[in-house]
Design an enzyme around this catalytic site. Sequence first.
Site, PDB file in Angstrom:
ATOM      1  N   LYS A 156      30.668  37.275  47.498  1.00 33.96           N
ATOM      2  CA  LYS A 156      31.588  37.698  48.568  1.00 33.96           C
ATOM      3  C   LYS A 156      30.962  37.446  49.934  1.00 33.96           C
ATOM      4  CE  LYS A 156      34.297  41.126  46.025  1.00 33.96           C
ATOM      5  NZ  LYS A 156      34.881  42.465  46.010  1.00 33.96           N
ATOM      6  N   ASP A 205      39.491  42.588  49.322  1.00 32.91           N
ATOM      7  CA  ASP A 205      39.159  42.908  47.939  1.00 32.91           C
ATOM      8  C   ASP A 205      40.462  43.371  47.300  1.00 32.91           C
ATOM      9  OD1 ASP A 205      37.536  43.764  45.629  1.00 32.91           O
ATOM     10  OD2 ASP A 205      38.172  45.754  46.262  1.00 32.91           O
ATOM     11  N   LYS A 206      40.654  43.084  46.011  1.00 31.87           N
ATOM     12  CA  LYS A 206      41.910  43.459  45.362  1.00 31.87           C
ATOM     13  C   LYS A 206      41.946  44.933  44.974  1.00 31.87           C
ATOM     14  CE  LYS A 206      42.680  42.871  40.981  1.00 31.87           C
ATOM     15  NZ  LYS A 206      43.148  44.214  40.552  1.00 31.87           N
TER      16      LYS A 206
END
Length: 705
Positions: free
Chosen positions: A573, A397-398
């Site tokens: 996701k 995840d960023k």
Amino acid sequence: MENHEQHKNNEMDHSKMDHSKMNHEKEDHSKMDHSKMRNGGGDHSGHNPGHGQMGHDHHKMMIADFRKRFWVTLVLTIPILFFSPMIQEFFGYEFLLPGNPYILFALSTVVYFYGGWPFLKGFVSEIKNGAPGMMTLISMAISVAYFYSSATVFGLRGVDFFWELSTLIAIMLVGHWIEMKSVLGASKALQLLVSMMPAEAHRVKGDTIEDIPLEDLLKNDVILVKPGEKVPADGIIVEGSSYLNESMLTGESKPVKKEEKDKVIGGSVNGNSTLKVKVEHTGKDSYLNKVITMVEEAQKTKSKMQNLSDRAAKWLTYIALAIGFGTLAVWLILGFPFVYALERMVTVMVIACPHALGLAIPLVVAISTAVSAQNGLLIRNRTAFEESRKISALLFDKTGTLTKGDFGVTRIKSVNVSYSNDEILRLSSALEQSSEHPIAVGIIKKVKEDNITIPKPENFNAITGKGVEANVEGKQIKVVSPGYLRDEKITIPEDAYSDAAETVVFVLIEGQLAGYIALADEIRPESAEAIKIFKKNNIKVLMATGDNEKTAKAVSEKLGLDGYYAEVLPHQKVEIVEELQNKGEFVAMTGDGVNDAPALAKADVGIAVGSGTDVAAETADIILVNSNPQDIANLILFGKATYNKMIQNLIWATGYNVVAIPLAAGVLYSSGFVLGPAVGAVFMSLSTIIVAINAQLLKRKIGKK
């Protein structure tokens, strides 16, 4: 050995004890609603029943039961060891009380029936299920030792094994006690998800406002959300506007401006303005509840298969039972007395006692967990940690993982020699100090970090859609967007935009461009080096984020990732993880938000960064305390070392049986050598010591690259 899914799924299926009962109780617990979890388990008759505790209280009781049985057994084991003739002979002392055998018998009877009860019950369960394993082996060993030793007390010629019985039960109890403590982790995730919702809502009824329990909230109710409060339910704004922090729900790092007719998500945090919201979804239909459901479904796949030591114990059970009874039969066929044949059988069974096998895995787990914690890795799921050596694809995840998770200042540049960078920042902060806009929040945060005093503004005014202006220390200051500069025909500096992921605001003093400030969700300085380490180890690095395409692409290109997915929703996701798994990848997911929780649970290895929510941490298999992506490299390498130690210990724990059991059975009888019970017991204890020493050597492996 079975595939990685089986390893992943077997976590904590160690006991088999009354397993069907455990499952039934989990189902019963699942009927409990969210309000019980928030309010201490009381009854509520609300309209929105939700998810349950997944056997949370049942597991707590089991842990307490193991702990109590262990301490009682340990206290009784001390006098059993002291009064045991075999121990006295070994250490060269003699202390025999009148009726010494009966004292040992009485103490050992309590140990056998009280301390050994979980294993005896587990043995029955395993036999019913047709899957003999560790419980069967432990039960057979302690039963043979107890009944044979008891027989020697009441006239049978032979040596008692009461000390062996008590120490075996004590070691098995403490091992299972340690293991059971990690069972609670799965249920905590759902409780933390639920805790993100407030317990009450402010319902608007005409001119009055009433506080009601969240579970009494109905669709189409109008609720008041005050500044700083969590939004109680999904809905549509009917009055007011504000910036809402949805980062822990959607992954978007910037607070999002919401106005009338915009949708809001339950669990998001309101900014500095009051909102009236018309409720759209409550209970099971809400966004957060859907996330909870995905976490539940993903976690169900983690507890189906037996672990490696169970499989080793199962085969050891088969071998020990076959050789034990075979030994008895052979010696009887050869015409030896029954007592002699029985002694041979008992010696085989005692040697097969899984002291070392019982310690082989738990001891490595205990050491690796402690050492890892000292080095920034918190292990929750031991199977996933052991299997981290197999990781072939890392999905990041960023926000808050590769980046810092804050919308902060990245660059300050003065384009007027009369003003320094700090002066540009100081003057602009005067205009931003009362604003809730994410750009303002980022600028004020930078000012505080640099210990800059914020001056007071006068004649403050908002320039609709383009910025703000005010008089500061006798000068007219404006903080504006690029659009304002274009409208005023002011040239934008060529170096203003260095990164597509940045937002740039410009500072004008007395109508002249003085400088600019760039803001972004800043990339962690450790991320680039971590990516290099992963690629060096042939691991694909991908990113999935709720941020927009422009930001995602910029971060991906800057870090040199193998690919990225932008504007990703939580269920997507999970789909990305499944897609990679279907391609044969062993996937690790790293994230910090609620939106990451389902994917963390679904991945082969779920890794949460410590700066994120407790939800992500409780859903993940491993937590990075320091939020450093480079720690994942340590994780993979240390996971490999841990797995190797476990294999080595399993070899040590079972290998001595290959030599000792045939000797105990009497294969060298014709040569004049027969392994006696006492020597066999020492042989078995030696294996335990070797396993313990080998496990301690693991401490040297952490941090080696």
